[in-house]
Design a protein around this motif. Structure first.
Motif, PDB file in Angstrom:
ATOM      1  N   HIS A 170     -41.321  73.456  42.015  1.00  0.00           N
ATOM      2  CA  HIS A 170     -40.695  73.261  40.705  1.00  0.00           C
ATOM      3  C   HIS A 170     -39.366  73.998  40.708  1.00  0.00           C
ATOM      4  CE1 HIS A 170     -44.292  71.483  38.854  1.00  0.00           C
ATOM      5  NE2 HIS A 170     -44.902  72.227  39.752  1.00  0.00           N
ATOM      6  N   LEU A 171     -38.300  73.267  40.438  1.00  0.00           N
ATOM      7  CA  LEU A 171     -36.947  73.835  40.534  1.00  0.00           C
ATOM      8  C   LEU A 171     -36.487  74.408  39.202  1.00  0.00           C
ATOM      9  CD1 LEU A 171     -34.244  74.265  42.042  1.00  0.00           C
ATOM     10  CD2 LEU A 171     -33.630  71.927  41.388  1.00  0.00           C
ATOM     11  N   HIS A 172     -35.840  75.544  39.285  1.00  0.00           N
ATOM     12  CA  HIS A 172     -35.189  76.154  38.117  1.00  0.00           C
ATOM     13  C   HIS A 172     -33.763  76.497  38.519  1.00  0.00           C
ATOM     14  CE1 HIS A 172     -38.965  76.387  35.881  1.00  0.00           C
ATOM     15  NE2 HIS A 172     -39.481  76.504  37.093  1.00  0.00           N
ATOM     16  N   HIS A 173     -32.873  75.607  38.187  1.00  0.00           N
ATOM     17  CA  HIS A 173     -31.462  75.701  38.551  1.00  0.00           C
ATOM     18  C   HIS A 173     -30.757  76.359  37.368  1.00  0.00           C
ATOM     19  CE1 HIS A 173     -27.427  74.433  39.602  1.00  0.00           C
ATOM     20  NE2 HIS A 173     -27.819  73.612  40.560  1.00  0.00           N
ATOM     21  N   ASP A 189     -27.543  76.699  36.902  1.00  0.00           N
ATOM     22  CA  ASP A 189     -26.229  76.113  36.583  1.00  0.00           C
ATOM     23  C   ASP A 189     -25.148  77.202  36.569  1.00  0.00           C
ATOM     24  OD1 ASP A 189     -24.470  74.075  36.026  1.00  0.00           O
ATOM     25  OD2 ASP A 189     -25.049  73.817  33.927  1.00  0.00           O
TER      26      ASP A 189
END
Lengths: 350, 350
Positions: free
Chosen positions: A320-323, A325
């Motif tokens: 599960h990605l948490h970018h 930004d």
């Protein structure tokens, strides 16, 4: 309800992502024009002690919280006179200064490494005599991600360490030869209800947290909970509190605490029924806490400097990605991934 | 990557909540000043066919999607000439008109109720002779939440129904005496990969979806998947597609499809490894799809008109709240809650 957050980085961003589905709106105060939480609310771009912006936040927000402990204490006190702040100014003042923190732990009977304050080179020499070497000379405030600390291996290191750090009040801490680093993420509601997440095992690289893994049913869970409970109750704490420990095998030695959501609790987004972010917002907003029950196994890996190629990441089905930004920059936390599985995750999966 | 969404309601809001952790930014076009997605990106406040705003979106966004099927087809075609739109204009044109939709299903060998177009009162009388009563007279476009349809029980109902709906092209549909209403939420990537979520069982009240419950291992899963696959492939579809069926016991009859994320898939936020919202964004952004595996049992309940008292809701440990931050209004979907458990949820838990 509108929640003000001092700081607009990834922790504020993830608090907002958790709070918006509860119907909350957010205001962030952050001097960075490209603060990554600004996608999720109103961004007040200015210094943390900008009275005009603090007044604006106090007027609009129902309650204020913060994403890091190096907020000027005066800003928190100023806000607290106008609108509620949680965790409290006392909790922040304790956690932001390694000396206050260690004195509190000592008072509460929570084992610490030996420590001594250092305000002069003479103090440093005396402290080394008392504590022995190796030891770590640290700034009392403003340290994070291994910044503001120097390892002293022998007498020859003292002068250089002193010259490097002497500008700020210091503390010398004994060096703990630990078996592993663990942390407990806990939360206390405004009504005094306390909940604990399963322990995390943390691995640092170059002073920065690299991975955290959930530890369901760890034998050290109960002692960590007891230490966290004492701290939460003594500070009449409201919100998420993270405490890091050295596991010495026989027992735990406290390292430090963070009066906020914590990197070692990021796995709770996928791994627990209610994430640390949602529970922090619930506590601060005087709402009932959610379950901290964790199902399965979670392993979080930080992305430092830059995010790997996104197609490759998303091709991994358990990831599960948490970018965040954020602009790529060496040493900067720009995202994380959580691997979650109902069965224990082998370490080579990262 | 910047994603443009036509519409700024709760579906856009939840797409953004799912897309932001992937590093996406959002622009919404919605005429409502208080569009509830506006907390999560740039809100272009204007009509859906406002050329100036469409030009702005096309210039800034990397790809455009939509949250509802009543977008003017001309707006989608206009955008498609300037920037990619997914799902395609063809998919939208098919799904927004009940006649096109049913003709497609018929072509694909997917059973439908009997139907006939109605453009005059004479057509209506002929259609009733052919299809029989009871039957439902529906507008071909712009229907949602039970709006734009009238149940015809006997001949006496025809004139009143005609007078009520005659302004718009109509369709008469046979009435299906179903055992249950179910839906399948599916997603197709830009590379043609297809994934299916477990079926949902849906209960409507006053024409509005009231509850959806995940149906792991339902015996109708495979036939629903087969029908969805035909539709996805025929339309060269990209994104999430929901298809509603009447379960007649022996087989399924298709009711309608929605070329977008769908209310009956809201439970996937908690109940599946990757939510329908994240998978729609992944598909539209040409990223690999995430796992649609569902662990445990999920039951979603819509909040219509207003949100119940939030303290009471959050005191329920198995409940996850999704507050849309919309003004309360009778008949309006203002939020939903998902009950999730590793074991089957008894119906009285709501």
């Amino acid at each position: 309800m509108i929640i003000g957050i001092i700081g607009g980085g990834q922790l504020a961003r993830m608090m907002a992502l958790a709070g918006i589905p509860l119907g909350m709106r957010f205001i962030f105060l952050d001097p960075a024009e490209d603060a990554c939480a600004s996608a999720l609310g109103e961004h007040l771009c200015g210094e943390y002690d900008d009275r005009e912006l603090l007044n604006y936040m106090a007027e609009k927000a129902d309650v204020v919280t913060y994403e890091f402990e190096n907020v000027p204490a005066s800003a928190i006190e100023y806000l607290n006179d106008k609108v509620g702040v949680a965790p409290s100014a006392e909790a922040l003042a304790t956690a932001r200064d390694r000396l206050n923190e260690k004195n509190l732990f000592r008072e509460l009977g929570i084992p610490t490494v030996p420590f001594a304050t250092v305000d002069s080179f003479g103090d440093l020499q005396l402290a080394v005599e008392e504590i022995g070497l190796p030891a770590i000379l640290k700034t009392r405030v403003f340290g994070y991600d291994g910044k503001g600390q120097v390892l002293l291996r022998d007498e020859a290191d003292l002068q250089q360490a002193w010259d490097k750090l002497k500008a700020i009040p210091l503390i010398l801490e004994g060096f703990a030869s630990f078996q592993r680093e663990i942390s407990i993420v806990s939360v206390r509601g405004h009504d005094g209800e306390i909940r604990f997440y399963p322990l995390s095992e943390n691995v640092h690289r170059d002073g920065i947290l690299n991975t955290s893994e959930s530890l369901p049913d760890d034998p050290k869970q109960s002692v960590a909970e007891e230490y966290a409970r004492r701290t939460l109750e003594r500070l009449d704490y409201v919100g998420v509190l993270a405490i890091e420990f050295f596991d010495m095998g026989k027992g735990l030695i406290v390292n430090e605490m963070a009066p906020r959501v914590h990197n070692s609790g990021h796995w709770t987004i996928e791994g627990a029924l209610t994430s640390q972010f949602e529970n922090h917002i619930r506590a601060v907003a005087k709402l009932p806490l959610g379950s901290t029950d964790a199902d399965g196994y979670a392993r979080m890996i930080n992305f430092i400097g830059e995010i790997p190629e996104i197609h490759d990441l998303l091709s991994n089905e358990t990831l599960h990605l948490h970018h965040y930004d954020k602009k790529p920059k060496p040493g900067r936390k720009v995202g994380h991934a959580t691997y979650w599985s109902t069965t224990k995750i082998e370490h080579d999966s990262t």
